[in-house]
Scaffold this active site. Structure first.
Site, short mmCIF file in Angstrom:
data_model
loop_
_atom_site.label_atom_id
_atom_site.label_comp_id
_atom_site.label_asym_id
_atom_site.label_seq_id
_atom_site.Cartn_x
_atom_site.Cartn_y
_atom_site.Cartn_z
N GLN A 78 -2.68 24.30 56.09
CA GLN A 78 -3.78 25.13 56.58
C GLN A 78 -4.41 24.49 57.82
O GLN A 78 -5.45 23.85 57.75
CB GLN A 78 -4.83 25.25 55.47
CG GLN A 78 -5.90 26.26 55.72
CD GLN A 78 -5.38 27.67 55.58
OE1 GLN A 78 -4.65 27.98 54.66
NE2 GLN A 78 -5.77 28.53 56.48
N PHE A 79 -3.77 24.67 58.98
CA PHE A 79 -4.28 24.07 60.21
C PHE A 79 -5.66 24.60 60.58
O PHE A 79 -6.42 23.95 61.30
CB PHE A 79 -3.30 24.26 61.37
CG PHE A 79 -3.25 25.65 61.93
CD1 PHE A 79 -4.06 26.02 62.98
CD2 PHE A 79 -2.38 26.60 61.39
CE1 PHE A 79 -4.01 27.30 63.51
CE2 PHE A 79 -2.32 27.88 61.90
CZ PHE A 79 -3.14 28.24 62.96
N THR A 80 -6.03 25.77 60.07
CA THR A 80 -7.31 26.36 60.43
C THR A 80 -8.51 25.58 59.87
O THR A 80 -9.65 25.83 60.27
CB THR A 80 -7.40 27.84 59.99
OG1 THR A 80 -7.25 27.91 58.58
CG2 THR A 80 -6.35 28.67 60.69
#
Length: 147
Positions: A78-80
């Site tokens: 989950q890079f966000t």
């Protein structure tokens, strides 16, 4: 590294209409990797996640961990979690690039398995649909910079 850990009664991740990982009771972990993160941080975070005592005991107190309840892990990249939200259009330059993030994501998965919790997981960088039934709800934010 950052992780959003949600206690669930069930969770799954689907890619292209096909379920690639699913669990019953346990933790859904959304995992973000920063550009300066290390394998040592991945190991420390895996230990923290797998040891979290947020399942109820016989006195209805959050006192049991994954091992005590026979829980599973579903880990989704989950890079966000590294979004810059100063404006209304988030930027994601604070997240590690794939050449750094993928090995650390995999190190986290390996450490969870070494600790006795082989995780189900999504696929790094894929367009995934994540389904979960939150339990409680109990959701914990962990950040290795604050641990």
């Amino acid at each position: 590294m950052k992780a959003v850990v949600t206690r669930v009664t069930s969770a799954s991740v689907t890619i292209g209409g096909e379920v690639c990982g699913q669990i019953g009771r346990g933790f859904l972990v959304l995992l973000g990797v920063g550009p300066n993160d290390t394998e040592a941080q991945a190991a420390r975070l895996a230990d923290k996640v797998t040891g979290l005592r947020v399942f109820e005991d016989e006195n209805e107190k959050m006192n049991r961990n994954l091992a005590a309840v026979g829980g599973g892990l579903l880990v989704v990249s989950q890079f966000t979690l590294y979004a810059d939200t100063k404006s209304r259009r988030p930027g994601f330059t604070g997240a590690a690039k794939p050449d750094v993030a993928i090995p650390l994501y995999e190190a986290f998965l390996s450490e969870c398995a070494r600790l006795g919790f082989p995780p189900q997981h999504g696929r790094f960088g894929a367009d995934m649909q994540v389904y979960s039934v939150n339990d409680g709800p109990v959701t914990i934010l962990l950040d290795t910079d604050l641990m």
